[in-house]
Motif scaffolding. Structure first.
Motif, PDB file in Angstrom:
ATOM      1  N   ASP A 110      85.210  85.905  42.314  1.00 57.46           N
ATOM      2  CA  ASP A 110      86.302  86.811  41.939  1.00 57.46           C
ATOM      3  C   ASP A 110      86.138  88.182  42.593  1.00 57.46           C
ATOM      4  N   GLN A 165      90.106  93.387  36.062  1.00 63.12           N
ATOM      5  CA  GLN A 165      90.688  92.051  36.166  1.00 63.12           C
ATOM      6  C   GLN A 165      89.661  90.964  35.816  1.00 63.12           C
ATOM      7  N   LYS A 198      89.975  88.324  32.813  1.00 62.21           N
ATOM      8  CA  LYS A 198      89.941  86.891  33.137  1.00 62.21           C
ATOM      9  C   LYS A 198      88.850  86.156  32.352  1.00 62.21           C
ATOM     10  N   HIS A 199      87.672  86.784  32.239  1.00 57.69           N
ATOM     11  CA  HIS A 199      86.521  86.139  31.594  1.00 57.69           C
ATOM     12  C   HIS A 199      86.366  86.554  30.128  1.00 57.69           C
TER      13      HIS A 199
END
Length: 86
Positions: free
Chosen positions: A39, A49, A53-54
């Motif tokens: 990423d 981001q 996302k995680h």
């Protein structure tokens, strides 16, 4: 990978060999390290981001985890470079 000195092309290994090794190291990293490194470096996501996302608490958490993962990747790369003749 950050922190690894790559010699000039005339003095060192073929860059394509290093690229193959780097991609192999990414494959060898366990989640979430491999996902975070992809990423950050390949998908060029920001820490914000990556955190979203995680599902991390915030960007600082993503940055800390990426730093830990990068340390592991550096160690693995140094070990691999000592054992391989490029």
């Amino acid at each position: 990978l950050e922190g690894i000195d790559v010699p000039p092309e005339s003095d060192g290994p073929d860059l394509s060999q290093l690229e193959v090794l780097a991609l192999g190291l990414l494959d060898d990293l366990r989640p979430p390290c491999n996902e975070i490194m992809i990423d950050w470096y390949l998908n060029q996501l920001s820490y914000e981001q990556i955190a979203e996302k995680h599902k991390y608490k915030n960007a600082n958490t993503a940055k800390k985890i990426k730093g830990d993962c990068l340390s592991r990747a550096r160690g693995a790369a140094e070990k691999l470079l000592r054992t391989k003749e490029l």
